[in-house]
Design an enzyme around this catalytic site. Structure first.
Site, short mmCIF file in Angstrom:
data_model
loop_
_atom_site.label_atom_id
_atom_site.label_comp_id
_atom_site.label_asym_id
_atom_site.label_seq_id
_atom_site.Cartn_x
_atom_site.Cartn_y
_atom_site.Cartn_z
N GLU A 259 0.84 -1.19 0.00
CA GLU A 259 0.00 0.00 0.00
C GLU A 259 0.88 1.25 0.00
O GLU A 259 1.87 1.33 0.72
CB GLU A 259 -0.90 -0.01 1.23
N LYS A 335 -10.10 1.08 -1.79
CA LYS A 335 -10.18 0.76 -0.37
C LYS A 335 -11.52 1.21 0.19
O LYS A 335 -11.92 2.36 0.06
CB LYS A 335 -9.03 1.45 0.37
N CYS A 369 -5.15 -3.18 3.35
CA CYS A 369 -4.79 -2.93 4.75
C CYS A 369 -5.99 -3.02 5.70
O CYS A 369 -6.45 -4.12 6.02
CB CYS A 369 -4.11 -1.56 4.84
#
Length: 503
Positions: A259, A335, A369
């Site tokens: 990321e 995300k 993440c």
């Protein structure tokens, strides 16, 4: 650009001849339409081509021979039976490559390697002992006065001399079995010498005559990326290509970066407020995506391009991961769950799409993440058939990393899939809010007898720049789903509860 490896068709003949003419520049004859028709008719699976944007620009032709009936040291003309291919034997034991060429304009895409890989898969699928082929020595004429063919081959093997044919073949796991004389009459560049090259199929089972299915083993290459300053964006690209080259060299099917692995490029904007600096970084995302797309094509590896900031037309800032397929296609994942830190410092928005991606190596999912800490997303992807979950992450402290790690391992167990995580290490003192990193990249598995006892397939050294190369077997997932000690996906009480998307 779209790249597709497929079986050759007679309708491709005009493209094939044009590409062959350009590739060989008059050395040797051209295949006639009758030759191609006969080859396709007797062994369609062995005639392969690469199509780029609808145009055939590379080709590999082959027959199957029985090494007990055909002398493998014969001349090329004898091997192909003067173009009648009567030496082809459907019950033979070896794949014999009779042709490979790539149009010169497309050689930087490494299409020859794709064709060699496709031949190897065919060899395994048909349960053949290996691949044989005669290889020209196109640079030998430059050294013939001082070197015998065998001395020349040794120097190419030791990388003292570069030969465009032999160097490539050695790099693709072929070894020289014999030097052939008078192999291709008229081949002045090779002085009519050639090498008899061999690749051995380690899965060959002499007790089994029928074709056996290719093993569904997928190789992952995880880049544990060192945050560092770069003099400019070209230096950044050099580092990215270095790692893509490394994992491709190990035959990886996927490469994954962490990321926000491109945040070193924020250094020139460090005097700006962090929100503005991230938006400046976003102006580089499109060209970075295009660069990684080209690397996926030329190195023949699917690349999960970590994640990068993207500003949409409505001026909203998103955290986006791109899946650059090796056939030219690109998918993206935004995300969904934005951390408080991303909201506070960058003003980011969450995406609203959750879906698996079809690849040439099965169905994969991407979560970035913080997303992996929400079990609902992994379960939704599992219901869509996900086999491998990729999680590029960025964590600054050990406790943040442990949250990502433990949740990723839980996703692998509860969803009966593989989960790969890749993060950044080192320090970045000249970029605000990106100054320290903590990571240990890893691949997690379900927890049952077919997998490691601790459900960890492999893990990198903590806080050290490195590449983790790992093989995962998709067949084990299928067996687990039906015959595992526990069957998480099958045993759910759907009569009592359900996890689903609202849109």
């Amino acid at each position: 650009m779209n790249i597709n490896v497929r079986k050759l068709s007679l309708k491709d003949y005009n493209d094939l001849i044009d590409s062959m003419t350009q590739a060989y520049g008059g050395v040797g004859g051209l295949w006639t339409r009758t030759n191609i028709r006969d080859l396709i008719g007797m062994f369609p699976e062995g005639q392969l081509c690469v199509e780029v944007d609808g145009r055939v620009v590379a080709c590999a032709l082959a027959i199957v021979i029985d090494t007990e009936k055909t002398d493998i040291t014969d001349t090329y003309r004898e091997i192909i039976a003067a173009g009648t291919f009567s030496t082809h034997n459907q019950e033979g034991n070896v794949l014999y490559g009779i042709e490979v060429f790539v149009h010169p304009e497309f050689r930087d895409l490494r299409l020859g390697r794709r064709l060699y890989d496709a031949r190897k898969e065919l060899c395994e699928h048909w349960n053949l002992k290996g691949i044989l082929l005669g290889g020209r020595l196109p640079k030998y004429h430059e050294h013939a006065d001082e070197l015998t063919p065998r001395q020349y081959i040794d120097k190419v093997r030791q990388k003292e001399i570069y030969d465009p044919a032999l160097t490539f073949q050695l790099a693709n796991d072929f070894h020289v079995k014999k030097v052939l004389k008078n192999y291709l009459p008229g081949d002045a560049e090779s002085m009519e010498y050639a090498t008899l090259l061999e690749w051995n199929n380690i899965y060959y089972d002499p007790k089994t005559r029928a074709a056996s299915p290719t093993k569904q083993t997928i190789r992952l290459g995880l880049v544990q990326w060192q945050m560092r300053s770069f003099r400019d964006i070209d230096a950044f690209y050099e580092q990215v290509e270095f790692f893509v080259d490394v994992v491709s060299g190990y035959g990886a099917d996927f490469a994954m970066f962490p990321e926000f692995f491109n945040t070193p490029l924020m250094e020139p904007y460090n005097e700006m407020p962090t929100t503005e600096a991230m938006r400046q970084l976003a102006t580089l995302t499109e060209q970075t995506k295009l660069k990684i797309q080209s690397l996926a094509l030329s190195y023949n590896v699917n690349i999960i391009a970590g994640s990068m900031p993207v500003v949409e037309a409505d001026n909203k800032l998103y955290n986006v991961s791109y899946l650059c397929h090796r056939n030219g296609k690109t998918d993206e994942y935004r995300k969904v769950h934005i951390t408080p830190n991303e909201t506070k410092y960058y003003g980011m928005y969450g995406g609203d799409q959750v879906a698996v991606f079809d690849t040439d190596c099965g169905k994969v999912g991407i979560l970035i993440c913080y997303d992996v800490e929400f079990p609902e997303l992994g379960r939704i992807l599992a219901d869509q058939g996900m086999q491998i979950l990729f999680v590029p992450f960025l964590t600054d402290t050990q406790n943040g990393y442990i949250r990502v790690r433990n949740c990723a391992q839980a996703r692998a167990i509860e969803n009966e899939c593989y989960v790969a995580i890749a993060g950044s290490v080192g320090n970045l003192p000249k970029v605000n809010n990106m100054d320290i990193q903590y990571a240990q990249s890893a691949v997690f598995t379900p927890s049952d007898f077919a997998f490691p006892n601790n459900a960890i397939k492999a893990e990198a050294t903590t806080n050290t720049e490195m590449v983790l190369v790992v093989d995962v077997d998709l067949n084990l997932l299928k067996e687990l789903n039906q015959y595992g000690t526990v069957k998480n996906l099958l045993d759910r009480r759907k009569d009592l509860y359900r996890v689903s998307l609202n849109k």
